[in-house]
Motif scaffolding. Sequence first.
Motif, mmCIF file in Angstrom:
data_model
loop_
_atom_site.group_PDB
_atom_site.id
_atom_site.type_symbol
_atom_site.label_atom_id
_atom_site.label_comp_id
_atom_site.label_asym_id
_atom_site.label_seq_id
_atom_site.Cartn_x
_atom_site.Cartn_y
_atom_site.Cartn_z
ATOM 1 N N LEU A 50 0.703 -1.339 0.031
ATOM 2 C CA LEU A 50 0.004 0.236 0.013
ATOM 3 C C LEU A 50 0.893 1.274 -0.072
ATOM 4 N N ASP A 51 1.881 1.168 0.415
ATOM 5 C CA ASP A 51 3.101 2.182 0.549
ATOM 6 C C ASP A 51 3.607 2.249 -0.986
ATOM 7 N N TRP A 52 3.618 1.221 -1.643
ATOM 8 C CA TRP A 52 4.011 1.612 -3.039
ATOM 9 C C TRP A 52 2.963 2.057 -4.109
ATOM 10 N N LEU A 103 -13.581 0.578 3.712
ATOM 11 C CA LEU A 103 -13.038 1.970 3.257
ATOM 12 C C LEU A 103 -13.676 2.796 4.252
ATOM 13 N N ALA A 104 -15.189 2.580 4.671
ATOM 14 C CA ALA A 104 -15.787 3.505 5.417
ATOM 15 C C ALA A 104 -15.152 3.488 6.779
ATOM 16 N N ALA A 105 -14.677 2.328 7.226
ATOM 17 C CA ALA A 105 -13.907 2.279 8.587
ATOM 18 C C ALA A 105 -12.745 3.332 8.845
ATOM 19 N N THR A 106 -12.239 3.842 7.565
ATOM 20 C CA THR A 106 -11.295 4.701 7.690
ATOM 21 C C THR A 106 -11.606 6.091 8.027
ATOM 22 N N VAL A 131 -4.659 -2.421 12.174
ATOM 23 C CA VAL A 131 -3.332 -2.097 11.266
ATOM 24 C C VAL A 131 -4.000 -2.204 9.836
ATOM 25 N N VAL A 132 -4.984 -2.626 9.093
ATOM 26 C CA VAL A 132 -5.336 -2.554 7.918
ATOM 27 C C VAL A 132 -5.665 -0.986 7.680
ATOM 28 N N VAL A 133 -6.734 -0.649 8.770
ATOM 29 C CA VAL A 133 -7.308 0.598 8.651
ATOM 30 C C VAL A 133 -6.275 1.652 8.394
ATOM 31 N N ALA A 134 -5.286 1.636 9.616
ATOM 32 C CA ALA A 134 -4.211 2.584 9.662
ATOM 33 C C ALA A 134 -3.367 2.625 8.314
ATOM 34 N N ALA A 135 -3.038 1.508 7.478
ATOM 35 C CA ALA A 135 -2.377 1.298 6.187
ATOM 36 C C ALA A 135 -3.107 2.051 5.163
ATOM 37 N N LEU A 136 -4.329 1.957 5.068
ATOM 38 C CA LEU A 136 -5.336 2.671 4.033
ATOM 39 C C LEU A 136 -5.259 4.165 4.362
ATOM 40 N N ALA A 150 -2.931 5.629 5.726
ATOM 41 C CA ALA A 150 -1.575 6.336 5.354
ATOM 42 C C ALA A 150 -1.361 6.433 3.719
ATOM 43 N N ALA A 151 -1.961 5.310 3.120
ATOM 44 C CA ALA A 151 -1.848 5.380 1.561
ATOM 45 C C ALA A 151 -2.409 6.441 1.094
ATOM 46 N N HIS A 152 -3.815 6.797 1.693
ATOM 47 C CA HIS A 152 -4.659 7.826 1.217
ATOM 48 C C HIS A 152 -3.917 9.288 1.398
ATOM 49 N N ASP A 153 -3.178 9.346 2.815
ATOM 50 C CA ASP A 153 -2.623 10.540 2.963
ATOM 51 C C ASP A 153 -1.546 10.682 2.033
ATOM 52 N N ARG A 154 -0.934 9.705 1.475
ATOM 53 C CA ARG A 154 0.263 10.049 0.598
ATOM 54 C C ARG A 154 0.007 10.353 -0.617
#
Length: 316
Positions: free
Chosen positions: A66-68, A113-116, A88-93, A95-99
Amino acid sequence: MPPPRLHRVAVLVLDGAKPMDVGIPAQVFTTRENVPYEVRVCGPAPGLVRGGDGLAYHVADGLEALDWADIVFIPGYRFPDRDDPPAVVVAALKAAHDRGARLAAISTGAFALAATGLLDGKRATTHWHYTRQLAARHPLVKVDENVLFVDEGSVLTSAGAASGIDLCLHILRGDLGVAASNHTARRLVAAPYRSGGQAQYVPRSVPEPLGERFAATREWALHRLNKPLTLELLARHAAVSPRTFSRRFLEDTGYTPMQWVMRARIDVARELLESSHRSIEQIAAEVGLGTGSNLRLHFQRILGTTPSQYRRTFAA
């Protein structure tokens, strides 16, 4: 000239992932001539991920994909209305969006997606069977139960599995243009663009009653849809005041009495379009909508398509 950088696509496989939802973006964006995408299928961690419908997935990448990625697809999964994905999945999503990555959910992937919180205040959709659950679980999301997909820029959602194709083709149109999208649609033997929304695929648009209150009145109304039906007539049959009838009917069905009547009329019209050769004018009269123009107006408003298009799609 060096070749253009490939668009990087990650397909996030969660526990219970639906196989079609996983396969659609993986196939649509697989690198080939004139489709400059690179795809990685990943999970919460590398290794085996239990899927839905008796399948499992062995993914090479974990959440580092997801970082890639430039765009992350979140396929649907079983029991999305029970629990949120792991933190950890919610946080990674997030972070990917913020990037700057786009996040695209297919079917019940909209719950992840809504959980984020990234869908709060935005329009979104999911499979018609789960639209009410999504709205109840995430009340800040503006759930649209009819459309095939919703594009809110950096977050996108689609309805059932086949609508994932519509969403992927939409993304291709935006990234590469109409010609590339149409080429891919032909390769998939899919429509480049489907008319109407997902409401036309719902088996019964009038919901089953949640209780027995006014069951006799509903049955009575269903047998006289071709006659005038007003709130006062319905309330009189139920032997309560119009105000009480409206309030309790809404509690039972989720619709006002006249919304329910209109959807019941459209349901009968759908059955006649599928199974008969009656004209649009004849069907309109038979279901109590008077004219073909009136039927077309309400059909478009409720189902997002025309009676003629519906007949071409669903007639036996």
